[in-house]
Design a protein around this motif. Structure first.
Motif, PDB file in Angstrom:
ATOM      1  N   ALA A   8       0.770  -1.125   0.095  1.00 59.49           N
ATOM      2  CA  ALA A   8      -0.006   0.078   0.151  1.00 59.49           C
ATOM      3  C   ALA A   8       0.869   1.243  -0.076  1.00 59.49           C
ATOM      4  CB  ALA A   8      -1.055  -0.133   1.197  1.00 59.49           C
ATOM      5  N   ARG A   9       2.115   1.318   0.876  1.00 59.14           N
ATOM      6  CA  ARG A   9       3.067   2.036   0.882  1.00 59.14           C
ATOM      7  C   ARG A   9       3.492   2.309  -0.436  1.00 59.14           C
ATOM      8  NH1 ARG A   9       5.753   2.467   6.665  1.00 59.14           N
ATOM      9  NH2 ARG A   9       3.763   2.820   7.843  1.00 59.14           N
ATOM     10  N   ALA A  10       3.995   1.496  -1.110  1.00 59.44           N
ATOM     11  CA  ALA A  10       4.430   1.584  -2.424  1.00 59.44           C
ATOM     12  C   ALA A  10       3.684   2.316  -3.321  1.00 59.44           C
ATOM     13  CB  ALA A  10       4.990   0.230  -2.909  1.00 59.44           C
ATOM     14  N   ARG A  11       2.445   1.900  -3.370  1.00 61.07           N
ATOM     15  CA  ARG A  11       1.323   2.124  -4.656  1.00 61.07           C
ATOM     16  C   ARG A  11       0.985   3.804  -4.281  1.00 61.07           C
ATOM     17  NH1 ARG A  11      -0.973  -2.804  -3.314  1.00 61.07           N
ATOM     18  NH2 ARG A  11      -2.327  -1.945  -1.767  1.00 61.07           N
ATOM     19  N   ALA A  12       1.193   4.164  -2.866  1.00 58.47           N
ATOM     20  CA  ALA A  12       0.790   5.519  -2.549  1.00 58.47           C
ATOM     21  C   ALA A  12       2.001   6.340  -2.781  1.00 58.47           C
ATOM     22  CB  ALA A  12       0.658   5.515  -1.129  1.00 58.47           C
ATOM     23  N   ARG A  13       3.204   5.774  -2.976  1.00 59.08           N
ATOM     24  CA  ARG A  13       4.408   6.788  -3.357  1.00 59.08           C
ATOM     25  C   ARG A  13       4.452   6.776  -4.767  1.00 59.08           C
ATOM     26  NH1 ARG A  13       8.878   8.318  -1.159  1.00 59.08           N
ATOM     27  NH2 ARG A  13      10.704   8.844  -2.705  1.00 59.08           N
ATOM     28  N   VAL A  14       3.875   5.851  -5.725  1.00 55.24           N
ATOM     29  CA  VAL A  14       3.839   5.903  -6.863  1.00 55.24           C
ATOM     30  C   VAL A  14       2.644   6.782  -7.343  1.00 55.24           C
ATOM     31  CG1 VAL A  14       3.045   4.737  -9.216  1.00 55.24           C
ATOM     32  CG2 VAL A  14       4.551   3.400  -7.435  1.00 55.24           C
ATOM     33  N   GLU A  15       1.475   6.794  -6.628  1.00 55.89           N
ATOM     34  CA  GLU A  15       0.468   7.740  -6.906  1.00 55.89           C
ATOM     35  C   GLU A  15       0.957   9.403  -6.545  1.00 55.89           C
ATOM     36  OE1 GLU A  15      -2.619   6.339  -4.765  1.00 55.89           O
ATOM     37  OE2 GLU A  15      -3.089   4.455  -6.116  1.00 55.89           O
ATOM     38  N   VAL A  16       1.423   9.701  -5.521  1.00 56.13           N
ATOM     39  CA  VAL A  16       2.110  10.870  -5.376  1.00 56.13           C
ATOM     40  C   VAL A  16       3.159  11.166  -6.226  1.00 56.13           C
ATOM     41  CG1 VAL A  16       3.058  12.183  -3.583  1.00 56.13           C
ATOM     42  CG2 VAL A  16       1.551  10.745  -2.663  1.00 56.13           C
ATOM     43  N   THR A  17       4.149  10.365  -6.556  1.00 60.57           N
ATOM     44  CA  THR A  17       5.071  10.813  -7.487  1.00 60.57           C
ATOM     45  C   THR A  17       4.276  11.168  -8.839  1.00 60.57           C
ATOM     46  OG1 THR A  17       6.721   9.166  -6.492  1.00 60.57           O
ATOM     47  CG2 THR A  17       7.046   9.954  -8.708  1.00 60.57           C
ATOM     48  N   ALA A  18       3.631  10.599  -9.465  1.00 60.61           N
ATOM     49  CA  ALA A  18       2.750  10.663 -10.624  1.00 60.61           C
ATOM     50  C   ALA A  18       2.052  11.975 -10.471  1.00 60.61           C
ATOM     51  CB  ALA A  18       1.717   9.742 -10.923  1.00 60.61           C
ATOM     52  N   SER A  37       9.331  25.467  -9.563  1.00 60.16           N
ATOM     53  CA  SER A  37       9.683  25.636  -8.279  1.00 60.16           C
ATOM     54  C   SER A  37       9.126  24.517  -7.554  1.00 60.16           C
ATOM     55  CB  SER A  37       9.121  26.833  -7.668  1.00 60.16           C
ATOM     56  OG  SER A  37       9.065  26.806  -6.236  1.00 60.16           O
ATOM     57  N   LEU A  38       9.886  23.589  -6.500  1.00 62.33           N
ATOM     58  CA  LEU A  38       9.242  22.844  -5.950  1.00 62.33           C
ATOM     59  C   LEU A  38       8.382  23.199  -4.781  1.00 62.33           C
ATOM     60  CD1 LEU A  38      12.385  20.288  -4.874  1.00 62.33           C
ATOM     61  CD2 LEU A  38      10.562  20.137  -6.607  1.00 62.33           C
ATOM     62  N   ARG A  39       8.572  24.404  -4.165  1.00 63.85           N
ATOM     63  CA  ARG A  39       7.465  25.025  -3.191  1.00 63.85           C
ATOM     64  C   ARG A  39       6.237  25.078  -4.132  1.00 63.85           C
ATOM     65  NH1 ARG A  39       9.577  26.620   1.435  1.00 63.85           N
ATOM     66  NH2 ARG A  39      11.724  26.487   1.617  1.00 63.85           N
ATOM     67  N   ALA A  40       6.313  25.658  -5.368  1.00 65.30           N
ATOM     68  CA  ALA A  40       4.861  25.880  -6.010  1.00 65.30           C
ATOM     69  C   ALA A  40       4.163  24.716  -6.398  1.00 65.30           C
ATOM     70  CB  ALA A  40       5.354  26.852  -7.317  1.00 65.30           C
ATOM     71  N   VAL A  41       4.966  23.518  -6.582  1.00 63.61           N
ATOM     72  CA  VAL A  41       4.342  22.422  -6.878  1.00 63.61           C
ATOM     73  C   VAL A  41       3.778  21.874  -5.450  1.00 63.61           C
ATOM     74  CG1 VAL A  41       4.724  19.783  -7.473  1.00 63.61           C
ATOM     75  CG2 VAL A  41       5.958  21.780  -8.956  1.00 63.61           C
ATOM     76  N   ALA A  42       4.306  21.951  -4.474  1.00 65.43           N
ATOM     77  CA  ALA A  42       3.954  21.324  -3.330  1.00 65.43           C
ATOM     78  C   ALA A  42       2.665  22.224  -2.923  1.00 65.43           C
ATOM     79  CB  ALA A  42       5.122  21.563  -2.125  1.00 65.43           C
ATOM     80  N   ARG A  43       2.572  23.743  -2.982  1.00 65.68           N
ATOM     81  CA  ARG A  43       1.644  24.515  -2.523  1.00 65.68           C
ATOM     82  C   ARG A  43       0.412  23.933  -3.390  1.00 65.68           C
ATOM     83  NH1 ARG A  43       3.949  29.045  -3.274  1.00 65.68           N
ATOM     84  NH2 ARG A  43       3.245  29.270  -5.647  1.00 65.68           N
ATOM     85  N   GLU A  44       0.565  23.635  -4.793  1.00 63.11           N
ATOM     86  CA  GLU A  44      -0.474  23.519  -5.636  1.00 63.11           C
ATOM     87  C   GLU A  44      -1.036  22.014  -5.199  1.00 63.11           C
ATOM     88  OE1 GLU A  44      -2.273  24.978  -7.800  1.00 63.11           O
ATOM     89  OE2 GLU A  44      -0.958  26.759  -7.196  1.00 63.11           O
ATOM     90  N   SER A  50       8.643  20.054   2.775  1.00 62.83           N
ATOM     91  CA  SER A  50       9.495  19.043   3.341  1.00 62.83           C
ATOM     92  C   SER A  50       9.000  17.573   2.865  1.00 62.83           C
ATOM     93  CB  SER A  50       9.408  19.305   4.900  1.00 62.83           C
ATOM     94  OG  SER A  50       8.035  18.930   5.455  1.00 62.83           O
ATOM     95  N   ALA A  51       7.724  17.501   3.011  1.00 69.99           N
ATOM     96  CA  ALA A  51       7.138  16.240   2.197  1.00 69.99           C
ATOM     97  C   ALA A  51       7.575  15.842   1.045  1.00 69.99           C
ATOM     98  CB  ALA A  51       5.841  16.200   2.545  1.00 69.99           C
ATOM     99  N   LEU A  52       7.677  17.060   0.154  1.00 67.09           N
ATOM    100  CA  LEU A  52       7.619  16.782  -1.497  1.00 67.09           C
ATOM    101  C   LEU A  52       9.347  16.429  -1.487  1.00 67.09           C
ATOM    102  CD1 LEU A  52       6.413  18.975  -4.291  1.00 67.09           C
ATOM    103  CD2 LEU A  52       8.958  18.492  -4.346  1.00 67.09           C
ATOM    104  N   ARG A  59      15.045  20.704  -7.056  1.00 72.41           N
ATOM    105  CA  ARG A  59      14.417  21.162  -8.255  1.00 72.41           C
ATOM    106  C   ARG A  59      15.105  20.200  -9.459  1.00 72.41           C
ATOM    107  NH1 ARG A  59      16.020  25.798 -12.556  1.00 72.41           N
ATOM    108  NH2 ARG A  59      17.700  24.273 -12.278  1.00 72.41           N
ATOM    109  N   ASP A  60      16.365  20.033  -9.435  1.00 70.21           N
ATOM    110  CA  ASP A  60      17.238  19.422 -10.460  1.00 70.21           C
ATOM    111  C   ASP A  60      16.758  17.951 -10.643  1.00 70.21           C
ATOM    112  OD1 ASP A  60      18.314  21.928 -10.854  1.00 70.21           O
ATOM    113  OD2 ASP A  60      20.432  21.175 -10.756  1.00 70.21           O
ATOM    114  N   ASP A  61      16.385  17.185  -9.515  1.00 70.58           N
ATOM    115  CA  ASP A  61      15.988  15.912  -9.317  1.00 70.58           C
ATOM    116  C   ASP A  61      14.735  16.043 -10.308  1.00 70.58           C
ATOM    117  OD1 ASP A  61      18.100  14.576  -7.899  1.00 70.58           O
ATOM    118  OD2 ASP A  61      17.394  15.843  -6.279  1.00 70.58           O
ATOM    119  N   LEU A  62      13.878  16.727  -9.692  1.00 72.93           N
ATOM    120  CA  LEU A  62      12.326  16.788 -10.562  1.00 72.93           C
ATOM    121  C   LEU A  62      12.598  16.853 -12.060  1.00 72.93           C
ATOM    122  CD1 LEU A  62       9.422  16.445 -10.516  1.00 72.93           C
ATOM    123  CD2 LEU A  62       9.398  18.935  -9.553  1.00 72.93           C
ATOM    124  N   LEU A  63      13.515  17.833 -12.359  1.00 74.44           N
ATOM    125  CA  LEU A  63      13.486  18.195 -13.967  1.00 74.44           C
ATOM    126  C   LEU A  63      14.328  17.037 -14.479  1.00 74.44           C
ATOM    127  CD1 LEU A  63      15.125  21.723 -14.164  1.00 74.44           C
ATOM    128  CD2 LEU A  63      13.098  20.881 -15.232  1.00 74.44           C
TER     129      LEU A  63
END
Length: 232
Positions: A8-18, A37-44, A50-52, A59-63
Motif C-alpha cells: 500500500a505504501r509503495a502504491r501511494a508513493r507511485v501515486e504521489v510521484t505521478a 519551483s518545488l515549493r510551488a508544486v507542493a503548494r498546488e 518538506s514532504a515533497l 528541483r534538478d531531481d524533478l527536472l
C-alpha cells in the motif's frame, strides 16, 4: 511491516510521484522550465515542502525525472510506430519513425521544449538521462544497420578532411557501419530535430503551409542522405 502494508505504501508513493510530475508538467506549460519551483508544486498539491522533498530532493531531481519521462515517451512513440511497418522497405520504416517523432512533439510541445529547447539555467543533465535520450537515435541506427547488412546502403564518399572525426565518431556510435554512414547518420539526426523544432516553435509560419506532406518529403530525403534505398 506486513506485505500488504508495504504494498500500500509503495502504491501511494507511485501515486504521489505521478501527481508531483503532473503538476510540474502543468507548471512547465504555464511558466517554462526555468521557473519550475518545488515549493510551488507542493503548494498546488496541498503538500508541505518538506514532504515533497522526500520524493524529489531538489528541483534538478524533478527536472531530471521529467526529462527522462519525456525522452522515454518520445522513444516509445517512435518505436511503436516503427513496429507497425517493420516489414516495409527501409525508407518507409525510417520515414514512419520520423513522422512519429513529429507527431509526439506537436502533441507534447512543452515536454519537447524541455528536452530539445533552450537549456534550463543552472541545470546540467546527469548521465542517467542518456539511455532514454538515445532511443530515437538507436532506432534510426538500427534501420540503417539492417539495410547495410542486407541490400547495402549508398552514401556519398567521405571527404578526407572529415575522416579522423568520422573514425572517432564511428568507434563511439556504430563500429559495424562505415565512417561515411555514421557521419551521415549524425547529420540526419540533427536535421530531423531541426525540422521538428522549426515546426514546434513556429519557424515555419508563413513559410510552409502543408506541413505534414512537407515533413514526410523531408524525412524521406534524410533517409536517402544516409544511403537507404527504396525497394523496387
Amino acid at each position: 511491516m506486513s506485505s500488504a502494508t508495504s504494498g500500500a505504501r509503495a502504491r501511494a508513493r507511485v501515486e504521489v510521484t505521478a501527481a508531483i510530475k503532473d503538476e510540474a508538467r502543468r507548471q512547465l506549460a504555464a511558466d517554462g522550465a526555468a521557473k519550475l519551483s518545488l515549493r510551488a508544486v507542493a503548494r498546488e498539491l496541498g503538500m508541505v515542502s518538506s514532504a515533497l522533498y522526500r520524493y524529489f530532493p531538489s528541483r534538478d531531481d524533478l527536472l531530471t525525472a521529467l526529462i527522462i519521462d519525456a525522452y522515454d515517451s518520445l522513444g516509445a512513440a517512435a518505436e511503436e510506430a516503427h513496429a507497425e511497418v517493420a516489414s516495409a522497405d527501409p525508407v518507409r520504416r525510417w520515414t514512419v519513425a520520423c513522422e512519429a517523432v513529429r507527431s509526439w512533439a506537436l502533441g507534447h510541445p512543452h515536454e519537447y521544449a524541455l528536452i530539445y529547447g533552450s537549456p534550463v539555467p543552472g541545470y546540467s543533465a546527469p548521465e542517467s538521462t542518456v539511455q532514454a535520450a538515445t532511443r530515437v537515435g538507436l532506432l534510426l541506427v538500427g534501420i540503417v544497420r539492417e539495410a547495410h547488412q542486407g541490400r547495402g546502403v549508398a552514401v556519398q564518399p567521405l571527404p578526407e578532411s572529415l575522416r579522423p572525426e568520422a573514425e572517432r565518431l564511428t568507434a563511439d556510435l556504430a563500429p559495424d557501419l562505415p565512417p561515411a554512414v555514421n557521419m551521415a547518420l549524425v547529420a540526419a539526426w540533427a536535421q530531423l530535430f531541426g525540422l521538428v523544432g522549426f515546426e514546434v516553435f513556429g519557424q515555419f509560419t508563413r513559410v510552409v503551409e502543408d506541413r505534414p506532406t512537407f515533413f514526410s518529403y523531408a524525412a524521406a530525403q534524410l533517409a536517402h542522405s544516409v544511403g537507404l534505398l527504396e525497394q523496387k
